[in-house]
Motif scaffolding. Structure first.
Motif, short mmCIF file in Angstrom:
data_model
loop_
_atom_site.label_atom_id
_atom_site.label_comp_id
_atom_site.label_asym_id
_atom_site.label_seq_id
_atom_site.Cartn_x
_atom_site.Cartn_y
_atom_site.Cartn_z
N ASN A 182 0.80 -1.22 0.00
CA ASN A 182 0.00 0.00 0.00
C ASN A 182 0.83 1.27 0.00
N SER A 183 2.15 1.14 -0.04
CA SER A 183 3.04 2.31 -0.04
C SER A 183 3.17 2.86 -1.46
N PRO A 184 3.71 4.08 -1.57
CA PRO A 184 3.93 4.65 -2.91
C PRO A 184 5.16 4.06 -3.62
N CYS A 185 5.92 3.20 -2.95
CA CYS A 185 7.12 2.62 -3.55
C CYS A 185 6.74 1.66 -4.68
N GLU A 186 7.40 1.82 -5.81
CA GLU A 186 7.13 0.97 -6.97
C GLU A 186 8.08 -0.21 -7.03
N LEU A 187 9.19 -0.13 -6.31
CA LEU A 187 10.21 -1.18 -6.29
C LEU A 187 10.29 -1.78 -4.90
N ILE A 188 10.42 -3.12 -4.86
CA ILE A 188 10.49 -3.81 -3.59
C ILE A 188 11.69 -4.74 -3.60
N PHE A 189 12.51 -4.63 -2.55
CA PHE A 189 13.62 -5.55 -2.31
C PHE A 189 13.13 -6.54 -1.26
N LEU A 190 13.00 -7.80 -1.62
CA LEU A 190 12.55 -8.83 -0.69
C LEU A 190 13.77 -9.43 -0.01
N LEU A 191 13.87 -9.21 1.31
CA LEU A 191 15.02 -9.66 2.10
C LEU A 191 14.64 -10.79 3.05
N THR A 192 13.50 -11.41 2.82
CA THR A 192 13.02 -12.50 3.66
C THR A 192 12.15 -13.41 2.81
N GLY A 193 11.79 -14.52 3.39
CA GLY A 193 10.93 -15.46 2.69
C GLY A 193 11.56 -16.83 2.67
N ASN A 194 10.81 -17.79 2.15
CA ASN A 194 11.31 -19.16 2.09
C ASN A 194 10.71 -19.90 0.91
N ILE A 195 11.14 -21.10 0.74
CA ILE A 195 10.72 -21.91 -0.38
C ILE A 195 9.19 -22.09 -0.43
N PHE A 196 8.53 -22.03 0.72
CA PHE A 196 7.09 -22.25 0.76
C PHE A 196 6.25 -21.02 0.47
N ASN A 197 6.76 -19.83 0.79
CA ASN A 197 5.92 -18.63 0.62
C ASN A 197 6.39 -17.69 -0.48
N LEU A 198 7.49 -17.97 -1.12
CA LEU A 198 8.06 -17.04 -2.09
C LEU A 198 7.13 -16.79 -3.28
N LYS A 199 6.53 -17.82 -3.81
CA LYS A 199 5.64 -17.68 -4.97
C LYS A 199 4.43 -16.79 -4.63
N GLU A 200 3.83 -17.03 -3.46
CA GLU A 200 2.68 -16.23 -3.04
C GLU A 200 3.06 -14.76 -2.84
N ILE A 201 4.20 -14.52 -2.20
CA ILE A 201 4.66 -13.15 -2.00
C ILE A 201 4.87 -12.47 -3.35
N ALA A 202 5.54 -13.15 -4.25
CA ALA A 202 5.80 -12.59 -5.58
C ALA A 202 4.49 -12.28 -6.30
N ASN A 203 3.53 -13.17 -6.23
CA ASN A 203 2.24 -12.94 -6.89
C ASN A 203 1.53 -11.72 -6.32
N ILE A 215 9.61 -18.11 -10.25
CA ILE A 215 9.08 -17.01 -9.45
C ILE A 215 9.01 -15.74 -10.31
N HIS A 216 9.89 -15.61 -11.27
CA HIS A 216 9.94 -14.50 -12.22
C HIS A 216 10.10 -13.12 -11.57
N PRO A 217 11.14 -12.97 -10.72
CA PRO A 217 11.36 -11.64 -10.16
C PRO A 217 11.87 -10.69 -11.25
N ASP A 218 11.80 -9.40 -10.97
CA ASP A 218 12.34 -8.41 -11.89
C ASP A 218 13.86 -8.38 -11.81
#
Length: 187
Positions: free
Chosen positions: A28-49, A82-85
């Motif tokens: 919900n922030s105005p930031c258009e770019l996100i650096f993901l510094l956490t996560g795991n094999i189980f939740n990464l796809k959902e976070i990315a989506n 996962i198809h990150p940018d």
């Protein structure tokens, strides 16, 4: 989708997620770019989506994701499934491999003294990442030096505490500032 450089022109603040409790705030922030510094094999796809559904760009700090091997197979899986940018890593071999796989690469450098500064500059010159993330990001002279020595875009990260830090980093040559501090996202 717009690339990192286009999005930075709109907003040079990058939201960094160190804790998944921050995800909703980031979305919900105005930031258009996100650096993901956490996560795991189980939740990464959902976070990315979720991030992609909001039209934001995702850059994954591969070294900080749990449950993935930090080698060829883990990296290739993330890029192809996962198809990150882009990929963020402090490991030279993963920068090279990411580039070979067609991913946008950000080399993460921790600068603690003059020796790590010089070895970091050598690492940048040998790997030629698309961008470099310097930690801590509150060192204007170091940002200037690294950029002058390599001509690679710099992102300042770590210990960015207020608007003055943001301005100083950007004025020293950084193209953007990454922070997990929610107050920084709204500057």
């Amino acid at each position: 989708m717009r690339n990192l450089y286009d999005r930075i022109m709109s907003n040079p603040i990058i939201a960094a997620i160190k804790d998944l409790d921050q995800l909703e705030d980031v979305l919900n922030s105005p930031c258009e770019l996100i650096f993901l510094l956490t996560g795991n094999i189980f939740n990464l796809k959902e976070i990315a989506n979720r991030i992609k559904q909001k039209g934001k760009s995702l850059y994954i700090a591969i070294d900080l994701i749990d449950g993935f091997s930090k080698d060829t197979w883990g990296l290739e899986y993330i890029i192809k499934n996962i198809h990150p940018d882009g990929i963020i890593t402090a490991k030279e071999n993963l920068v090279k491999l990411s580039k070979d796989l067609g991913a946008f690469t950000i080399l993460r450098l921790y600068i603690t003294d003059s020796k790590t500064l010089e070895s970091g500059i050598m690492s940048i010159k040998s790997t030629r990442p698309h961008a470099v993330e310097i930690l801590p990001g509150i060192m204007p002279k170091v940002i200037e030096r690294v950029y002058r020595s390599t001509n690679i875009p710099i992102i300042a990260s770590g210990l960015i505490m207020d608007e003055e830090d943001v301005v100083n980093s950007l004025n020293s040559g950084a193209i953007a500032v990454s922070s997990s501090n929610k107050d920084i996202w709204y500057i």
